[in-house]
Scaffold this active site. Structure first.
Site, PDB file in Angstrom:
ATOM      1  N   VAL A   1      38.079  30.325  26.714  1.00  0.00           N
ATOM      2  CA  VAL A   1      38.968  31.435  27.076  1.00  0.00           C
ATOM      3  C   VAL A   1      40.408  31.186  26.638  1.00  0.00           C
ATOM      4  O   VAL A   1      41.052  32.064  26.050  1.00  0.00           O
ATOM      5  CB  VAL A   1      38.892  31.710  28.587  1.00  0.00           C
TER       6      VAL A   1
ATOM      7  N   ASN B   1      34.915  27.178  16.209  1.00  0.00           N
ATOM      8  CA  ASN B   1      34.401  26.558  17.420  1.00  0.00           C
ATOM      9  C   ASN B   1      33.212  25.676  17.047  1.00  0.00           C
ATOM     10  O   ASN B   1      32.481  25.977  16.090  1.00  0.00           O
ATOM     11  CB  ASN B   1      33.951  27.614  18.433  1.00  0.00           C
TER      12      ASN B   1
ATOM     13  N   VAL C   1      40.785  22.385  23.004  1.00  0.00           N
ATOM     14  CA  VAL C   1      39.524  21.895  23.551  1.00  0.00           C
ATOM     15  C   VAL C   1      39.829  21.045  24.779  1.00  0.00           C
ATOM     16  O   VAL C   1      40.986  20.756  25.082  1.00  0.00           O
ATOM     17  CB  VAL C   1      38.726  21.078  22.511  1.00  0.00           C
TER      18      VAL C   1
ATOM     19  N   SER D   1      51.717  26.838  29.387  1.00  0.00           N
ATOM     20  CA  SER D   1      51.526  27.237  30.771  1.00  0.00           C
ATOM     21  C   SER D   1      51.475  28.745  30.896  1.00  0.00           C
ATOM     22  O   SER D   1      52.201  29.465  30.218  1.00  0.00           O
ATOM     23  CB  SER D   1      52.660  26.698  31.657  1.00  0.00           C
ATOM     24  N   GLY D   2      50.631  29.186  31.782  1.00  0.00           N
ATOM     25  CA  GLY D   2      50.504  30.616  32.037  1.00  0.00           C
ATOM     26  C   GLY D   2      49.068  31.024  32.275  1.00  0.00           C
ATOM     27  O   GLY D   2      48.782  32.187  32.569  1.00  0.00           O
TER      28      GLY D   2
ATOM     29  N   LYS E   1      55.071  19.168  30.507  1.00  0.00           N
ATOM     30  CA  LYS E   1      54.019  20.014  31.086  1.00  0.00           C
ATOM     31  C   LYS E   1      53.391  19.334  32.303  1.00  0.00           C
ATOM     32  O   LYS E   1      53.052  19.989  33.294  1.00  0.00           O
ATOM     33  CB  LYS E   1      52.958  20.315  30.035  1.00  0.00           C
TER      34      LYS E   1
ATOM     35  N   HIS F   1      55.810  19.782  35.102  1.00  0.00           N
ATOM     36  CA  HIS F   1      55.717  21.200  35.467  1.00  0.00           C
ATOM     37  C   HIS F   1      54.558  21.405  36.421  1.00  0.00           C
ATOM     38  O   HIS F   1      54.685  22.064  37.463  1.00  0.00           O
ATOM     39  CB  HIS F   1      55.528  22.042  34.203  1.00  0.00           C
ATOM     40  N   ASN F   2      53.401  20.827  36.098  1.00  0.00           N
ATOM     41  CA  ASN F   2      52.233  20.994  36.956  1.00  0.00           C
ATOM     42  C   ASN F   2      52.416  20.284  38.294  1.00  0.00           C
ATOM     43  O   ASN F   2      51.926  20.748  39.322  1.00  0.00           O
ATOM     44  CB  ASN F   2      50.982  20.471  36.249  1.00  0.00           C
TER      45      ASN F   2
ATOM     46  N   GLU G   1      54.379  22.498  40.320  1.00  0.00           N
ATOM     47  CA  GLU G   1      53.459  23.570  40.721  1.00  0.00           C
ATOM     48  C   GLU G   1      52.652  23.159  41.956  1.00  0.00           C
ATOM     49  O   GLU G   1      52.485  23.954  42.890  1.00  0.00           O
ATOM     50  CB  GLU G   1      52.539  23.890  39.554  1.00  0.00           C
TER      51      GLU G   1
END
Length: 486
Positions: A21, A41, A83, A137-138, A191, A194-195, A198
């Protein structure tokens, strides 16, 4: 290095490997912005599914084989790997490197651990290629509509790649939520933190919810209204917004509030734990992030929780709140002050790592690119951006005039909320640890003086004095005289 021998026409501006996704949504985002996107893929049927469902959204070049995928890319080739972090990422890199040529750019857009990124960057650079570890992120929606992007790597790589990433990122006030973070592992490090922030943010919101529900005896729907109101003020953020949405949801199967049919055991994928582990290595206290991480672990410790409930029960002390509106406001102020502490601690960790690794990370830039697209996007990130614009070397975020006033104004409420939570048996580990951190910062004398005395007595670890320079040891097993040892 030998490039691909296939004769496919190089028409694609950029390629994405990994059509789960996140990868497929990022590829679609690129196509929506007019780029020709090569897609691949490991299982070709997944690529076919993506093209069948979304091929009309833009110009895609699907390839079953990796060599054809590489051949379809314009030079310098730009490949984003989406991946699963870990061995899967290494396998894709190992497959791609022999097919690429000097100057080509590999981007790892997954949640890789930054030491892995440092290792991979050195290996790929030795092969004459650029390697960019990039935080994205998002979530799924952000990947499609505009995420916050945190790319590391070389300045030369960013010169080629940056305009594309800035184009597809979220924009706030016309400014892209993407910037070059720093060399090798800097992007994935940022990142990671950032997490971690979060984690703290979510735990603090959870504690505010628990306090309001137990204190007010309010229904989830009523609490949804409170959070929606908060989202119209200083606390406006993505996480507050979705909290109101979650609390307003009714379970279709039972008719009960959705929140009451969800198992109260929180999972984690490792970034919060990595943040805390790294903070310990750096010697930077990130108490809010640590308590949030431990709270998730505690929630999943079912045998321990069952044993405790069997012995001690689950009852809490009943609340008597003559001023319900006042209590709601005090919880709001405590939440805001605690959030400020969590961000302040996270930025301290980033500054320490930047100094250690020579990354030269601009903290103001981070606040700017976190204003949109990412999970922790919030109105007060504008204030953080402004704080670092006033002083790029700001030693303590909560020492900035604006945040100092937020904490000072909310301090009486913060203290009362933490105290009342303890008296009523409601756990608030992140609220309480953030308050203790604040008090530890401002203490005239810390308990470390006693600890240093203890360490010197049992291990001759020495100490320094307040009244003169030097290092000393007391002869504790002798006549207790003091000797200078350095």
């Amino acid at each position: 290095m030998t490039g691909p021998t296939h004769t496919a026409t190089a028409t694609a501006d950029i390629g994405v490997v990994g059509m789960a996704v996140m990868g497929s949504n990022l590829a679609r985002n690129l196509a929506h912005h007019g780029y020709v996107v090569a897609v691949h893929n490991r299982t070709y049927s997944r690529t076919q599914e993506v093209i069948s469902a979304h091929g009309g959204e833009g110009d895609f070049v699907p390839s079953e084989h990796l060599v054809d995928f590489v051949a379809s890319l314009k030079r310098p080739r730009k490949v984003i790997i989406m991946v699963q972090a870990g061995k899967g990422t290494d396998a894709v890199i190992d497959s791609l490197v022999p097919l690429l040529e000097a100057g080509d750019i590999l981007v790892d857009g997954g949640n890789s651990h930054f030491p892995d990124t440092i290792r991979r960057e050195a290996t790929v650079r030795a092969a004459g290629l650029h390697f960019v570890g990039s935080g994205i992120s998002g979530g799924e929606e952000g990947a499609l509509t505009g995420p916050s992007i945190m790319p590391g790597g070389t300045i030369e790589a960013y010169a080629e790649l940056g305009p594309i990433l800035e184009d597809i990122s979220a924009h706030v006030d016309g400014v892209p939520c993407c910037t070059h973070i720093g060399p090798d592992g800097a992007g994935h490090f940022v990142k990671m933190v950032h997490n971690g922030i979060e984690y703290a943010d979510m735990q603090l919101i959870g504690e505010a919810y628990d306090l309001l529900r137990q204190g007010l005896g309010a229904t989830p729907a009523e609490l949804a209204g409170i959070f929606a109101e908060w989202n119209a003020g200083d606390l406006e953020s993505f996480l507050i917004e979705i909290t109101a949405e979650v609390l307003s949801q009714v379970d279709a199967a039972t008719g009960k509030p959705f929140i009451d049919v969800v198992v109260d055991q929180a999972g984690q994928k490792g970034t919060g734990r990595w943040t805390v582990q790294n903070a310990l290595e750096l010697g930077i206290p990130v108490t809010g992030i640590a308590e949030a991480t431990f709270a998730r672990a505690l929630s999943s410790g079912l045998p321990q929780r069952e044993a405790a409930r069997a012995v001690f029960g689950t009852a809490t002390t009943a609340w008597d709140l003559p001023d319900r509106a006042g209590f709601i406001e005090e919880v709001r102020q405590a939440l805001y002050a605690s959030k400020v502490v969590a961000y302040s601690q996270g930025f301290d960790q980033i500054a320490a790592a930047s100094a250690l690794y020579g990354w030269d990370i601009k903290r103001g830039d981070l606040a700017r690119i976190w204003r949109g697209g990412c999970i922790i996007r919030a109105r007060f990130l504008n204030r953080i951006t402004e704080a670092y614009q006033r002083d790029p070397e700001l030693p303590l975020l909560i020492g900035d005039d604006y945040f100092a006033s937020v904490v000072s104004d909310g301090l009486p409420a913060w203290r009362r909320v933490v105290a009342e939570a303890a008296l009523h048996g409601v756990p608030t580990p992140a609220f309480a640890s953030s308050l203790s951190y604040f008090d530890g910062l401002r203490a005239g004398r810390s308990t470390a003086a006693l600890i240093q005395g203890q360490r010197d007595l049992f291990g001759a670890h020495t100490y320094r004095r307040t009244d003169r320079p030097g290092t000393f040891h007391t002869l504790w097993v002798g006549d207790h005289t003091e000797v200078e040892v350095g």
